[in-house]
Design a protein around this motif. Structure first.
Motif, PDB file in Angstrom:
ATOM      1  N   GLU A  19      57.200  43.062  35.266  1.00 23.76           N
ATOM      2  CA  GLU A  19      56.812  43.201  33.872  1.00 23.76           C
ATOM      3  C   GLU A  19      57.934  43.918  33.147  1.00 23.76           C
ATOM      4  O   GLU A  19      58.774  44.563  33.786  1.00 23.76           O
ATOM      5  N   ALA A  35      43.821  38.296  31.647  1.00 20.55           N
ATOM      6  CA  ALA A  35      43.973  39.096  32.872  1.00 20.55           C
ATOM      7  C   ALA A  35      43.421  38.382  34.095  1.00 20.55           C
ATOM      8  O   ALA A  35      43.996  38.477  35.184  1.00 20.55           O
ATOM      9  N   ASP A  36      42.314  37.664  33.936  1.00 23.73           N
ATOM     10  CA  ASP A  36      41.740  36.969  35.089  1.00 23.73           C
ATOM     11  C   ASP A  36      42.671  35.858  35.573  1.00 23.73           C
ATOM     12  O   ASP A  36      42.806  35.632  36.777  1.00 23.73           O
ATOM     13  N   ARG A  47      55.239  38.584  31.682  1.00 25.28           N
ATOM     14  CA  ARG A  47      55.073  38.941  33.093  1.00 25.28           C
ATOM     15  C   ARG A  47      55.703  37.794  33.887  1.00 25.28           C
ATOM     16  O   ARG A  47      55.532  36.634  33.545  1.00 25.28           O
ATOM     17  N   ALA A  84      46.010  35.878  35.206  1.00 28.17           N
ATOM     18  CA  ALA A  84      47.159  36.544  35.819  1.00 28.17           C
ATOM     19  C   ALA A  84      46.812  37.019  37.231  1.00 28.17           C
ATOM     20  O   ALA A  84      47.615  36.869  38.153  1.00 28.17           O
ATOM     21  N   ALA A  85      45.628  37.571  37.401  1.00 27.66           N
ATOM     22  CA  ALA A  85      45.216  38.072  38.719  1.00 27.66           C
ATOM     23  C   ALA A  85      45.037  36.935  39.719  1.00 27.66           C
ATOM     24  O   ALA A  85      45.315  37.092  40.909  1.00 27.66           O
ATOM     25  N   LEU A  95      52.417  38.767  28.348  1.00 26.02           N
ATOM     26  CA  LEU A  95      51.616  39.888  28.860  1.00 26.02           C
ATOM     27  C   LEU A  95      50.175  39.819  28.379  1.00 26.02           C
ATOM     28  O   LEU A  95      49.275  40.329  29.037  1.00 26.02           O
ATOM     29  N   ASP A  96      49.937  39.173  27.241  1.00 30.91           N
ATOM     30  CA  ASP A  96      48.559  39.057  26.765  1.00 30.91           C
ATOM     31  C   ASP A  96      47.845  37.818  27.314  1.00 30.91           C
ATOM     32  O   ASP A  96      46.750  37.486  26.885  1.00 30.91           O
ATOM     33  N   TRP A  97      48.462  37.163  28.279  1.00 35.34           N
ATOM     34  CA  TRP A  97      47.808  36.056  28.974  1.00 35.34           C
ATOM     35  C   TRP A  97      46.535  36.614  29.585  1.00 35.34           C
ATOM     36  O   TRP A  97      46.527  37.772  30.044  1.00 35.34           O
TER      37      TRP A  97
END
Length: 119
Positions: A116, A84-85, A16, A87-88, A80-82
């Motif tokens: 992405e 999610a919290d 991402r 990344a947000a 992409l598997d970083w």
């Protein structure tokens, strides 16, 4: 003799990307670049797995009645598997770290784009 397979760059890990671009006066470029690089180092240190770079347009622009300006581009990338919290929360962390620090030199708003890989 065995041959190693040649890696296909299109089959690498999915990432991402965050892109933030903005303008500064050419006379302020060195100061803005120093602050941006320091902020990016701090972000990458605080967010393991995050990579950052700083770029500029190849030439400056100016209208006849203003100082020449340069467009800078901050890039950030993570798998992409970083989490999610993380990344947000990254755009807020970027602005908290760099937005205020760069404010004295900004000539307009900072623009954020997130990309992405294509499906």
């Amino acid at each position: 003799m065995s041959h190693l397979p040649v890696p296909n760059p299109l089959e690498g890990p999915a990432e991402r990307w965050w892109f933030i671009y903005y303008r500064v006066h050419l006379v302020d470029l060195a100061a803005a670049v120093a602050v941006a690089r320091e902020g990016q180092r701090a972000l990458c240190s605080a967010h393991p797995g995050l990579s950052a770079s700083l770029m500029q347009r190849p030439s400056s622009s100016a209208s006849p009645d203003s100082l020449p300006q340069m467009t800078l581009l901050e890039t950030y990338r993570a798998a992409l598997d970083w989490p999610a919290d993380q990344a947000a929360a990254l755009p807020t962390a970027i602005e908290r770290t760099l937005g205020a620090a760069l404010a004295p030199w900004l000539q307009g708003p900072r623009h954020l784009e997130v990309f992405e890989p294509c499906a």
